[in-house]
Design a protein around this motif. Structure first.
Motif, PDB file in Angstrom:
ATOM      1  N   ARG A  48       0.847  -1.203   0.000  1.00 57.44           N
ATOM      2  CA  ARG A  48       0.000   0.000   0.000  1.00 57.44           C
ATOM      3  C   ARG A  48       0.876   1.244   0.000  1.00 57.44           C
ATOM      4  O   ARG A  48       2.034   1.204   0.403  1.00 57.44           O
ATOM      5  CB  ARG A  48      -0.996   0.007   1.141  1.00 57.44           C
ATOM      6  N   GLN A  49       0.307   2.320  -0.450  1.00 55.26           N
ATOM      7  CA  GLN A  49       1.012   3.602  -0.538  1.00 55.26           C
ATOM      8  C   GLN A  49       0.461   4.553   0.518  1.00 55.26           C
ATOM      9  O   GLN A  49      -0.752   4.664   0.694  1.00 55.26           O
ATOM     10  CB  GLN A  49       0.807   4.235  -1.912  1.00 55.26           C
ATOM     11  N   LEU A  50       1.351   5.241   1.215  1.00 54.90           N
ATOM     12  CA  LEU A  50       0.947   6.269   2.155  1.00 54.90           C
ATOM     13  C   LEU A  50       0.943   7.617   1.442  1.00 54.90           C
ATOM     14  O   LEU A  50       1.628   7.790   0.424  1.00 54.90           O
ATOM     15  CB  LEU A  50       1.898   6.299   3.350  1.00 54.90           C
ATOM     16  N   PRO A  51       0.178   8.586   1.935  1.00 58.32           N
ATOM     17  CA  PRO A  51       0.089   9.896   1.273  1.00 58.32           C
ATOM     18  C   PRO A  51       1.437  10.602   1.083  1.00 58.32           C
ATOM     19  O   PRO A  51       1.615  11.356   0.137  1.00 58.32           O
ATOM     20  CB  PRO A  51      -0.823  10.713   2.197  1.00 58.32           C
ATOM     21  N   ASP A  52       2.415  10.329   1.949  1.00 57.97           N
ATOM     22  CA  ASP A  52       3.715  11.010   1.828  1.00 57.97           C
ATOM     23  C   ASP A  52       4.658  10.333   0.827  1.00 57.97           C
ATOM     24  O   ASP A  52       5.812  10.707   0.704  1.00 57.97           O
ATOM     25  CB  ASP A  52       4.394  11.126   3.193  1.00 57.97           C
ATOM     26  N   GLY A  53       4.162   9.306   0.101  1.00 61.08           N
ATOM     27  CA  GLY A  53       4.982   8.625  -0.892  1.00 61.08           C
ATOM     28  C   GLY A  53       5.683   7.384  -0.371  1.00 61.08           C
ATOM     29  O   GLY A  53       6.366   6.685  -1.120  1.00 61.08           O
ATOM     30  N   THR A  54       5.531   7.093   0.899  1.00 58.26           N
ATOM     31  CA  THR A  54       6.129   5.887   1.476  1.00 58.26           C
ATOM     32  C   THR A  54       5.317   4.668   1.042  1.00 58.26           C
ATOM     33  O   THR A  54       4.098   4.677   1.069  1.00 58.26           O
ATOM     34  CB  THR A  54       6.141   5.973   3.021  1.00 58.26           C
ATOM     35  N   THR A  55       6.035   3.630   0.628  1.00 53.23           N
ATOM     36  CA  THR A  55       5.403   2.348   0.300  1.00 53.23           C
ATOM     37  C   THR A  55       5.517   1.447   1.514  1.00 53.23           C
ATOM     38  O   THR A  55       6.577   1.352   2.134  1.00 53.23           O
ATOM     39  CB  THR A  55       6.106   1.679  -0.895  1.00 53.23           C
ATOM     40  N   VAL A  56       4.412   0.781   1.855  1.00 54.56           N
ATOM     41  CA  VAL A  56       4.411  -0.160   2.962  1.00 54.56           C
ATOM     42  C   VAL A  56       4.199  -1.557   2.377  1.00 54.56           C
ATOM     43  O   VAL A  56       3.207  -1.809   1.691  1.00 54.56           O
ATOM     44  CB  VAL A  56       3.294   0.154   3.981  1.00 54.56           C
ATOM     45  N   ARG A  57       5.162  -2.427   2.625  1.00 51.65           N
ATOM     46  CA  ARG A  57       5.044  -3.830   2.205  1.00 51.65           C
ATOM     47  C   ARG A  57       4.913  -4.688   3.450  1.00 51.65           C
ATOM     48  O   ARG A  57       5.725  -4.604   4.358  1.00 51.65           O
ATOM     49  CB  ARG A  57       6.275  -4.289   1.440  1.00 51.65           C
ATOM     50  N   THR A 100       6.514  -6.058   8.276  1.00 56.53           N
ATOM     51  CA  THR A 100       6.180  -4.805   7.617  1.00 56.53           C
ATOM     52  C   THR A 100       7.433  -3.978   7.354  1.00 56.53           C
ATOM     53  O   THR A 100       8.208  -3.698   8.272  1.00 56.53           O
ATOM     54  CB  THR A 100       5.190  -4.009   8.476  1.00 56.53           C
ATOM     55  N   PHE A 101       7.602  -3.594   6.086  1.00 53.83           N
ATOM     56  CA  PHE A 101       8.731  -2.766   5.670  1.00 53.83           C
ATOM     57  C   PHE A 101       8.196  -1.444   5.154  1.00 53.83           C
ATOM     58  O   PHE A 101       7.261  -1.408   4.353  1.00 53.83           O
ATOM     59  CB  PHE A 101       9.525  -3.456   4.556  1.00 53.83           C
ATOM     60  N   TYR A 102       8.813  -0.358   5.599  1.00 54.94           N
ATOM     61  CA  TYR A 102       8.495   0.980   5.124  1.00 54.94           C
ATOM     62  C   TYR A 102       9.603   1.382   4.164  1.00 54.94           C
ATOM     63  O   TYR A 102      10.783   1.351   4.526  1.00 54.94           O
ATOM     64  CB  TYR A 102       8.394   1.956   6.300  1.00 54.94           C
ATOM     65  N   ILE A 103       9.214   1.782   2.940  1.00 52.84           N
ATOM     66  CA  ILE A 103      10.173   2.035   1.870  1.00 52.84           C
ATOM     67  C   ILE A 103       9.904   3.399   1.251  1.00 52.84           C
ATOM     68  O   ILE A 103       8.753   3.758   0.998  1.00 52.84           O
ATOM     69  CB  ILE A 103      10.046   0.948   0.776  1.00 52.84           C
ATOM     70  N   LYS A 104      10.984   4.149   0.998  1.00 55.51           N
ATOM     71  CA  LYS A 104      10.852   5.442   0.327  1.00 55.51           C
ATOM     72  C   LYS A 104      12.125   5.715  -0.464  1.00 55.51           C
ATOM     73  O   LYS A 104      13.226   5.448   0.027  1.00 55.51           O
ATOM     74  CB  LYS A 104      10.597   6.559   1.338  1.00 55.51           C
TER      75      LYS A 104
END
Length: 142
Positions: A48-57, A100-104
């Protein structure tokens, strides 16, 4: 008795846990290491995509669990006929470790494993970006 309690405590203290150094090893790693990781690549992933452009896998390592209790009796009259009498109460749940990985910007910002449904998460060298190299998934050196 004291020896039994001591042995139980030693076993429990050696149980798998989430190690902070394993989580920290992912910070600022290129997402390509996650894409090609032999353990996480075997798990279903939710993105999923967060509003700030971060991708959450979320790499889900889980299993459906069910249990029934009660009494039932089944009689088979033929290969295609079965008579069941009695009652049973069944419960089911999905126990998982949500990795859960937070990616930007092509980099891992954070790795956060969270258990759900009664499951516990653990980490070891196999869950780090490079700790699995030269080993199989059971941790045996190849």
């Amino acid at each position: 008795m004291k020896r039994t309690i001591f042995v139980c405590l030693m076993i429990l203290s050696g149980c798998a846990t989430v190690r902070q150094e394993d989580l920290d090893a992912w910070t600022n790693q290129p997402v390509s290491k996650l894409d090609t990781h032999p353990l996480f690549s075997l798990m279903p992933v939710e993105v999923r995509q967060l509003p700030d452009g971060t991708t959450v896998r979320n790499y889900v390592n889980g299993v459906d669990m069910s249990r029934c209790k009660g009494g039932s009796y089944a009689s088979s009259y033929s290969p295609n006929t079965l008579a069941v009498s009695g009652n049973a109460t069944c419960f089911s749940s999905f126990a998982a470790c949500n990795n859960t990985f937070y990616i930007k910007n092509g980099r891992v910002l954070r790795y956060l494993p969270v258990g759900s449904g009664g499951a516990y998460c653990y980490t070891d060298e196999r869950t780090t970006p490079d700790g699995w190299r030269g080993k199989n998934l059971n941790g045996v050196v190849m």
